[in-house]
Enzyme design. Structure first.
Site, PDB file in Angstrom:
ATOM      1  N   HIS A  14       0.853  -1.185   0.000  1.00  0.00           N
ATOM      2  CA  HIS A  14       0.000   0.000   0.000  1.00  0.00           C
ATOM      3  C   HIS A  14       0.882   1.226   0.000  1.00  0.00           C
ATOM      4  CE1 HIS A  14      -0.364   0.911   4.606  1.00  0.00           C
ATOM      5  NE2 HIS A  14       0.780   0.336   4.352  1.00  0.00           N
ATOM      6  N   CYS A  25       5.599   5.996   5.288  1.00  0.00           N
ATOM      7  CA  CYS A  25       4.396   5.344   4.759  1.00  0.00           C
ATOM      8  C   CYS A  25       3.885   5.998   3.476  1.00  0.00           C
ATOM      9  CB  CYS A  25       3.299   5.314   5.814  1.00  0.00           C
ATOM     10  SG  CYS A  25       3.721   4.271   7.228  1.00  0.00           S
ATOM     11  N   HIS A  29       5.169   0.470  -0.122  1.00  0.00           N
ATOM     12  CA  HIS A  29       5.759  -0.534   0.761  1.00  0.00           C
ATOM     13  C   HIS A  29       4.730  -1.616   1.046  1.00  0.00           C
ATOM     14  CE1 HIS A  29       3.622   2.130   3.515  1.00  0.00           C
ATOM     15  NE2 HIS A  29       3.638   1.155   4.413  1.00  0.00           N
ATOM     16  N   HIS A  31       3.383  -5.090   3.777  1.00  0.00           N
ATOM     17  CA  HIS A  31       3.321  -5.679   5.117  1.00  0.00           C
ATOM     18  C   HIS A  31       2.846  -7.121   5.015  1.00  0.00           C
ATOM     19  CE1 HIS A  31       3.697  -1.793   7.144  1.00  0.00           C
ATOM     20  NE2 HIS A  31       2.768  -1.310   6.322  1.00  0.00           N
ATOM     21  N   HIS A  69      -1.278 -10.609  -1.727  1.00  0.00           N
ATOM     22  CA  HIS A  69      -0.337 -10.250  -2.787  1.00  0.00           C
ATOM     23  C   HIS A  69      -0.950  -9.284  -3.804  1.00  0.00           C
ATOM     24  CE1 HIS A  69       1.926 -13.500  -0.975  1.00  0.00           C
ATOM     25  NE2 HIS A  69       2.992 -12.940  -1.515  1.00  0.00           N
ATOM     26  N   GLU A 108      -0.168  -4.616  11.072  1.00  0.00           N
ATOM     27  CA  GLU A 108       0.767  -4.452   9.960  1.00  0.00           C
ATOM     28  C   GLU A 108       2.171  -4.883  10.363  1.00  0.00           C
ATOM     29  OE1 GLU A 108      -1.043  -0.617   7.588  1.00  0.00           O
ATOM     30  OE2 GLU A 108       0.534  -0.286   9.059  1.00  0.00           O
TER      31      GLU A 108
END
EC number: 4.-.-.-
Length: 118
Positions: A14, A25, A29, A31, A69, A108
């Protein structure tokens, strides 16, 4: 009150584009998410369950097919793909199908959690 929980996992990317450019953020990136669905009830069914855990299989299929994914901004259709928003989204999805849903938690990172509980 009886409470049960079940944990689910998925990996996704995201980007929170409304944050300042220097914020970590704001960059693309990903998680390894953990989602915990909580179901509650004052009474147990004829089998002694709040709800049979097998009834949550549809939620696992939803996560695997829609979120795992993937890029969350694309899946959700906006750039506010936060853990808080995911917790509310998953709560709403579960509540329609599993009325006993009382909360959803999303992690996350190993040290951070967001929860939606009306």
């Amino acid at each position: 009150m009886f409470r049960i929980t079940k944990e689910f996992h998925f990996s996704a990317s995201h980007q929170l584009t409304s944050l300042p450019p220097g914020h970590q953020c704001a960059r693309l990136h990903g998680h390894n998410y953990i989602v915990v669905v909580e179901l509650s009830g004052g009474e147990l069914d004829e089998h002694g369950f709040v709800r049979d855990y097998q009834d949550l299989a549809a939620f696992k299929h939803y996560i695997d097919g829609t979120f795992d994914h993937r890029h969350l901004n694309d899946v959700l259709g906006h750039d506010h793909a936060t853990a808080e928003y995911l917790a509310r989204h998953f709560y709403d999805w579960c509540k329609v199908r599993l009325p006993e849903t009382s909360a959803v938690r999303v992690s996350e990172t190993p040290k951070t959690w967001a929860e939606y509980r009306p």
